[in-house]
Design an enzyme around this catalytic site. Structure first.
Site, PDB file in Angstrom:
ATOM      1  N   HIS A   5       0.698  -1.098   0.176  1.00  0.00           N
ATOM      2  CA  HIS A   5       0.028   0.100   0.099  1.00  0.00           C
ATOM      3  C   HIS A   5       0.965   1.303   0.061  1.00  0.00           C
ATOM      4  CE1 HIS A   5       0.739   1.088   4.279  1.00  0.00           C
ATOM      5  NE2 HIS A   5       0.945  -0.158   4.538  1.00  0.00           N
ATOM      6  N   HIS A  19      12.658  -0.747 -12.944  1.00  0.00           N
ATOM      7  CA  HIS A  19      12.628  -2.507 -13.153  1.00  0.00           C
ATOM      8  C   HIS A  19      12.330  -2.983 -11.682  1.00  0.00           C
ATOM      9  CE1 HIS A  19      13.868  -6.839 -14.955  1.00  0.00           C
ATOM     10  NE2 HIS A  19      12.499  -6.578 -14.105  1.00  0.00           N
TER      11      HIS A  19
END
Length: 211
Positions: free
Chosen positions: A139, A148
């Site tokens: 979250h 990446h």
């Protein structure tokens, strides 16, 4: 107007993207690759149509997919995206149907969310960033552009990652950590402290790699 999806690159990451697009019901018109020995061949049922010189002029019937992967700083991915974006091409956002993207998560143009990845509420993913196979972004974490996040990574809540950073396979980042831009976190590392720009971190707990 019918749009054609072309994947720039024909390596492993490009093949995984083709599979993800097919799984979501989208047709791939072909791969492009600079290796002329591949031209005319077929990989996983998709033809390699030529090199990226076929894209010298923008064509609004074509949407590109950034097929370059990275095992270090994703500079080549960023350069490809910026080069063709400047020519007027649009990049597809790819979300594998087996990814979990909950309500309240968001991602920028050209982001790639691969199979088994989980994006929890409040997560923000930047343009041209890869959240690779099985990576977990918890979250309210914010991942910059051109990053990446490699397979199997786990980023806890409220983590921030700056632009063009690479978080290696299986790495973990504890809650609230801030990682700068152009950072490489090595495979399996556990990040427990903030990381400044342009650092390379390895180990458990992660420490700066000696030069």
């Amino acid at each position: 107007m019918t749009k054609s999806l072309l994947i720039v690159g024909a390596g492993g990451h490009a093949r995984v993207l083709a599979s993800a697009l097919k799984a979501s019901g989208q047709a791939v018109a072909g791969f492009l690759d600079r290796d002329s020995s591949l031209w005319g061949k077929t990989i996983d049922g998709v033809s390699i149509r030529g090199g990226d010189d076929l894209l010298e002029r923008a064509d609004d019937t074509i949407i590109l997919v950034n097929g370059l992967g990275s095992t270090d700083l994703p500079a080549a991915r960023r350069a490809l995206f910026e080069r063709f974006n400047a020519r007027g091409y649009r990049f597809a956002t790819v979300v594998h149907p087996a990814a979990i993207v909950v309500e309240g998560a968001s991602f920028g143009v050209g982001a790639q969310i691969m199979a088994g990845a989980i994006l929890q509420t409040g997560v923000e993913i930047g343009v041209n960033t890869v959240i690779n196979t099985g990576a977990i972004i918890d979250h309210d974490s914010k991942i910059g552009a051109h990053c990446h996040i490699a397979p199997g990574c786990a980023l806890s809540g409220n983590v921030q990652v700056g632009d063009a950073s690479h978080i290696g396979i299986g790495a973990s980042v504890i809650e609230g950590i801030v990682i700068g831009s152009n950072v490489v976190v090595g495979a399996g590392a556990v990040v427990v402290r903030d990381v400044a720009d342009q650092k390379k971190m390895i180990g458990v707990p992660a420490k700066e790699m000696s030069k």
